[in-house]
Design an enzyme around this catalytic site. Structure first.
Site, PDB file in Angstrom:
ATOM      1  N   PRO A   2       0.807  -1.211   0.000  1.00  0.00           N
ATOM      2  CA  PRO A   2       0.000   0.000   0.000  1.00  0.00           C
ATOM      3  C   PRO A   2       0.840   1.261   0.000  1.00  0.00           C
ATOM      4  O   PRO A   2       1.608   1.513   0.922  1.00  0.00           O
ATOM      5  CB  PRO A   2      -0.814  -0.110   1.293  1.00  0.00           C
ATOM      6  CG  PRO A   2      -0.376  -1.382   1.952  1.00  0.00           C
ATOM      7  CD  PRO A   2       0.926  -1.733   1.360  1.00  0.00           C
ATOM      8  N   GLU A   3       0.681   2.059  -1.030  1.00  0.00           N
ATOM      9  CA  GLU A   3       1.273   3.377  -1.074  1.00  0.00           C
ATOM     10  C   GLU A   3       0.122   4.355  -0.827  1.00  0.00           C
ATOM     11  O   GLU A   3      -0.977   3.928  -0.494  1.00  0.00           O
ATOM     12  CB  GLU A   3       1.967   3.592  -2.426  1.00  0.00           C
ATOM     13  CG  GLU A   3       3.000   2.495  -2.703  1.00  0.00           C
ATOM     14  CD  GLU A   3       3.735   2.640  -4.031  1.00  0.00           C
ATOM     15  OE1 GLU A   3       3.953   3.777  -4.463  1.00  0.00           O
ATOM     16  OE2 GLU A   3       4.082   1.615  -4.624  1.00  0.00           O
ATOM     17  N   HIS A  89      -3.817 -15.048   9.168  1.00  0.00           N
ATOM     18  CA  HIS A  89      -3.196 -13.765   8.866  1.00  0.00           C
ATOM     19  C   HIS A  89      -4.051 -12.572   9.265  1.00  0.00           C
ATOM     20  O   HIS A  89      -3.784 -11.448   8.843  1.00  0.00           O
ATOM     21  CB  HIS A  89      -2.841 -13.696   7.387  1.00  0.00           C
ATOM     22  CG  HIS A  89      -1.934 -14.796   6.949  1.00  0.00           C
ATOM     23  ND1 HIS A  89      -0.745 -15.075   7.591  1.00  0.00           N
ATOM     24  CD2 HIS A  89      -2.047 -15.715   5.960  1.00  0.00           C
ATOM     25  CE1 HIS A  89      -0.168 -16.111   6.998  1.00  0.00           C
ATOM     26  NE2 HIS A  89      -0.941 -16.514   6.018  1.00  0.00           N
ATOM     27  N   ARG A 107       2.460 -10.630   6.114  1.00  0.00           N
ATOM     28  CA  ARG A 107       3.865 -10.420   6.479  1.00  0.00           C
ATOM     29  C   ARG A 107       4.043  -9.716   7.823  1.00  0.00           C
ATOM     30  O   ARG A 107       5.148  -9.647   8.340  1.00  0.00           O
ATOM     31  CB  ARG A 107       4.583  -9.641   5.370  1.00  0.00           C
ATOM     32  CG  ARG A 107       4.700 -10.473   4.099  1.00  0.00           C
ATOM     33  CD  ARG A 107       5.352  -9.701   2.991  1.00  0.00           C
ATOM     34  NE  ARG A 107       6.768  -9.497   3.231  1.00  0.00           N
ATOM     35  CZ  ARG A 107       7.564  -8.835   2.398  1.00  0.00           C
ATOM     36  NH1 ARG A 107       7.075  -8.316   1.299  1.00  0.00           N
ATOM     37  NH2 ARG A 107       8.827  -8.690   2.682  1.00  0.00           N
ATOM     38  N   ARG A 151      19.464  17.363  -1.149  1.00  0.00           N
ATOM     39  CA  ARG A 151      19.704  15.920  -1.144  1.00  0.00           C
ATOM     40  C   ARG A 151      20.650  15.479  -2.234  1.00  0.00           C
ATOM     41  O   ARG A 151      20.441  15.764  -3.409  1.00  0.00           O
ATOM     42  CB  ARG A 151      18.356  15.185  -1.280  1.00  0.00           C
ATOM     43  CG  ARG A 151      17.330  15.656  -0.262  1.00  0.00           C
ATOM     44  CD  ARG A 151      17.799  15.378   1.164  1.00  0.00           C
ATOM     45  NE  ARG A 151      17.700  13.985   1.471  1.00  0.00           N
ATOM     46  CZ  ARG A 151      16.614  13.424   1.952  1.00  0.00           C
ATOM     47  NH1 ARG A 151      15.545  14.135   2.181  1.00  0.00           N
ATOM     48  NH2 ARG A 151      16.583  12.138   2.222  1.00  0.00           N
TER      49      ARG A 151
END
Length: 271
Positions: A2-3, A89, A107, A151
DNA sequence: CCATATACCTGGCAGC
DNA sequence: TGCTGCCAGGTATATG
């Protein structure tokens, strides 16, 4: 998994239904990335006022405190009037008088964390370093350019870090850079102003489009109603190594950056 | 402060 | 079939 788009799609799929729900019980399964930080039993009687999103975190505002929910790599939520017996899960059930919110996360990189307020240390530890929200009107080119100037690492990795702008994960980083015609390995500080402007616009465009498409269901993403997304069908580069670029037909290349796969078109995205 | 590597955990798949 | 190794949407934390 999920973004930002998947998290936002998830939020929209149950926020209205869970509003004003009273918590009747809470059950936790196997340990997640972080402990809840409070006894599940202590949340009984609280009311869910609403659901907000900050970056990839969902914030469930309660009448006292809030729950921060993160879906990690493989998490999904389901909100339904009733749920079957929990599977191996399923690691959280928030039982309310309007339905049961269940976290499914094979996970277990996800988390559910209670905080007494958004400014409390337990919440700030997770939220304080996050960059600007790309879709809420506060995302401005000038500040974005300023953030990138500092950066020295590759622009792809700066996007993933999430401390300049939040929500762009591994799929959408490659997609945004393709749309902006920027090579993912370019040092962030070296991007020309026109390129920064293109990237800024691409991030907004790609994320909005992905939300509209219900997110990307590469493998198993579903929203809180159990519906898959469709953005993966129109991905330009992600997961398409060796396949022809949709713009120029040059084979898409892949490489590793910081142990994560990156996809780009060597012709459309010149250094 | 900055940049990069590591750890967490499970399942699916290619290759043998 | 069954095994092994590798890969997967994230990110706090350790290390240089």
């Amino acid at each position: 998994m999920p973004e930002l788009p998947e998290v936002e799609v998830t939020r929209r799929s149950f926020a209205e239904r869970i509003a004003q729900a009273r918590i009747l019980a809470m059950h936790m399964g196997k340990p997640l990335r972080w402990p809840l930080g409070v006894s599940p039993q202590s949340l009984v009687g609280r009311t869910v006022l609403g659901v907000r999103r900050r970056g990839k975190y969902l914030l469930l505002d309660l009448d006292e405190g809030l729950l921060l929910v993160h879906l990690g790599m493989s998490g999904s939520l389901n909100f339904a009037p009733r749920q079957d017996a929990a599977g191996p899960h399923d690691h959280m059930d928030l039982v309310t008088d309007r339905g049961v919110l269940r976290l499914h996360d094979p996970r277990r990189f996800g988390a559910v964390v209670w905080a007494s307020s958004q400014s409390a240390p337990e919440a700030q530890k997770l939220l304080s370093h996050l960059g600007v929200e790309p879709l809420d009107g506060q995302f401005e080119v000038a500040a974005f350019a300023e953030g990138l100037k500092k950066r020295q690492s590759a622009i792809k990795q700066v996007l993933l870090a999430g401390d300049v702008v939040v929500g762009v994960g591994n799929i959408y980083a490659s997609e945004c850079l393709f749309l902006a015609r920027i090579r993912p390995t370019t040092k962030a500080s070296r991007l020309s102003r026109p390129r920064v402007e293109r990237l800024h616009a691409a991030i907004v465009q790609v994320l909005n489009r992905a939300v509209a498409q219900g997110g990307s269901s590469l493998k198993d993403f579903v929203n809180a109603e159990g519906r898959t997304g469709y953005f993966q069908l129109e991905a330009a580069v992600y997961g398409r190594a060796g396949e022809p670029c949709r713009v120029c037909a040059t084979p898409i290349k892949s490489l590793l950056q910081g142990q994560r796969s990156t996809f780009f078109c060597p012709q459309c995205q010149k250094p």
